[in-house]
Write an enzyme that holds these catalytic residues in place. Structure first.
Site, short mmCIF file in Angstrom:
data_model
loop_
_atom_site.label_atom_id
_atom_site.label_comp_id
_atom_site.label_asym_id
_atom_site.label_seq_id
_atom_site.Cartn_x
_atom_site.Cartn_y
_atom_site.Cartn_z
N LYS A 77 0.24 -3.92 3.17
CA LYS A 77 1.30 -3.41 4.06
C LYS A 77 0.89 -3.48 5.53
O LYS A 77 1.72 -3.36 6.42
CB LYS A 77 1.69 -1.98 3.68
CG LYS A 77 2.53 -1.92 2.42
CD LYS A 77 3.05 -0.52 2.17
CE LYS A 77 3.93 -0.49 0.92
NZ LYS A 77 4.30 0.88 0.55
N ASP A 130 -2.42 -0.53 -1.15
CA ASP A 130 -1.34 -0.95 -0.25
C ASP A 130 -1.86 -1.64 1.01
O ASP A 130 -1.15 -1.68 2.02
CB ASP A 130 -0.49 0.27 0.16
CG ASP A 130 0.69 0.49 -0.76
OD1 ASP A 130 1.05 -0.45 -1.51
OD2 ASP A 130 1.28 1.58 -0.74
#
Lengths: 323, 130
Positions: A191, A188
């Site tokens: 992000k 991730d």
């Protein structure tokens, strides 16, 4: 995530006798009651006092939210001692590992330095693989000791542990498990560039916000693709963890045979972690319900064979619990 | 240009949709800076560079290099193509069509069917009158 205003919970198992933490540590005798100071910042951890509380069944203490970084520094200085102590029960070591990895990833994500993040990810992945690979860890056992708050760093740490468990069950060797653990910690990373207002929004996203959020696999890919120390499989975990085997995912909507095995693996543990964690607008789902939900997506969202192995892990845990 | 193989296979619905060239006013929905002109042109593609982490792992077969491509749309800043294999963001491509040579960076790629990917790329230079 604060347990209540101004405090965050820590595991009692992380307190080493005679250690100087340099922070005040509190305990609470019952939910809702005010916290009392257990150890002051200028005194070492008292072994007998610590033992008394542990014997009384107290598993969590609290620290001021402002002291969180000092506590993480303490964990990072001492995690080898904490994890390699064979006297420490496996649950506690898993819990400590969760705290350490979460803290390390939090710090590196806040710093925004990819080089440091990858280096730290490799270090903590080594620990995760060692602990999970060399012990009979049950899925619910691991799930029970991990934090389930709504934070990218917590999520990435948890996904990494689950990824190692699934990789181990799939028969991956320790080198591959390490590769998967690091890939999961980085999955991730995109992000970091998404507006925090969207990431932390306490409710469902509107179309525009959803489209912005859906860019994170591409952003993460672009952050990692020029690096010599990131493997193709790890890169695909970042790029493809939202792809679905029936071609309904993003960013490319590719079918299962074009999704890298690490990408398919990451999709399973990523969704499982999301379902079993707290969200601002819903409570965590129980493991059984999460598995029911995921099984209903077998062969459409998730690789059927890999999901079967993930289900096996749940069944295995039930056998262990009966024993 | 015509010596390269045409490997992309357009799905029937896509083929029907791109039959009639027209200007699309879709920047409101897609956050585009320039209008696109739908076209259906054959061109030639060369992959100029592939980022580090992909280079040693993709099976860069001969078919992935120097092949025919269908150019789907053009704008002042971008080009959309149909290609027979997946391309990845930040790959640098060159598309030759109608006496022009576009150099572009891949920004997105979407699977449409077997041997058909819709690739969007940002144009970084144009050479005309080849």
């Amino acid at each position: 995530m604060s347990d209540h205003r101004g405090f965050v919970p820590i595991s009692m198992a992380t307190l080493l006798p005679s250690a100087m933490l340099g922070i005040d540590v509190f305990v609470r005798s019952a939910p809702g009651l005010p916290s009392a100071k257990l150890f002051a910042s200028d005194e070492p951890v008292c072994e007998s006092k610590l033992r008394d509380y542990c014997n009384a069944g107290v598993t969590s203490a609290f620290i001021d939210v402002e002291d969180r970084h000092k506590y993480q520094s303490y964990l990072q200085r001492n995690w080898h001692l904490l994890l390699e102590d064979s006297q420490t029960p496996l649950e506690n070591r898993l819990e400590i590992m969760g705290d350490v990895v979460r803290g390390v990833i939090d710090k590196q994500l806040q710093g925004g330095d990819i080089q440091s993040l990858i280096k730290a990810s490799n270090q903590v992945a080594e620990t995760a693989v060692k602990l999970i690979s060399t012990n009979e860890v049950a899925l619910s056992q691991l799930c029970a000791v991990l934090h389930h708050d709504y934070g990218t760093f917590t999520h990435s740490a948890n996904v990494s542990f689950y990824a190692v468990m699934l990789a181990k069950q799939l028969g991956y060797d320790q080198v591959e498990q390490h590769e998967v653990a690091v890939g999961a910690l980085l999955h991730d990373v995109g992000k970091m560039e998404i507006d925090s207002g969207i990431i932390n929004k306490p409710g469902p996203l509107n179309l525009q916000e959803m489209n912005a959020m859906k860019r994170h696999p591409i952003i993460g890919f672009e952050k990692l693709v020029h690096r010599e120390d990131v493997s193709f499989g790890q890169l695909m975990m970042t790029y493809q963890h939202h792809e679905r085997v029936d071609g309904s995912g993003y960013p490319c909507a590719i079918p299962g045979d074009l999704i890298h095995p690490y990408g398919r693996l990451c999709a399973i543990v990523d969704v499982f972690e999301a379902l079993t964690s707290q969200r601002p607008y819903r409570k965590p789902m129980e493991i059984e319900k999460a598995m029911d939900f995921m099984t209903s997506k077998r062969g459409t969202d998730f690789d059927a064979d890999m999901l079967d192995v993930w289900v096996e892990l749940t069944n295995k845990e039930e056998v262990n619990y009966e024993q | 240009m015509n010596s390269s193989p045409m490997l992309v296979q357009l799905p029937a619905d896509i083929r029907a949709r791109v039959q009639s060239p027209s200007t699309t006013l879709d920047q409101c929905f897609e956050n585009r800076t320039s209008n696109r002109l739908n076209v259906l042109l054959e061109g030639n593609i060369t992959i100029l560079s592939t980022p580090t982490a992909l280079r040693d792992n993709l099976e860069l077969s001969a078919s992935r290099q120097n092949s025919h491509v269908v150019v789907k749309d053009l704008s002042r800043t971008g080009v959309g193509i149909y290609y027979h294999e997946q391309l990845f963001p930040l790959e640098k491509i060159q598309v030759e069509l109608q006496h022009r040579r576009l150099t572009a960076i891949v920004v997105r790629c979407r699977y449409l069917g077997p041997k058909c990917f819709e690739v969007g790329a940002k144009v970084i230079s144009v050479q005309s009158n080849l």
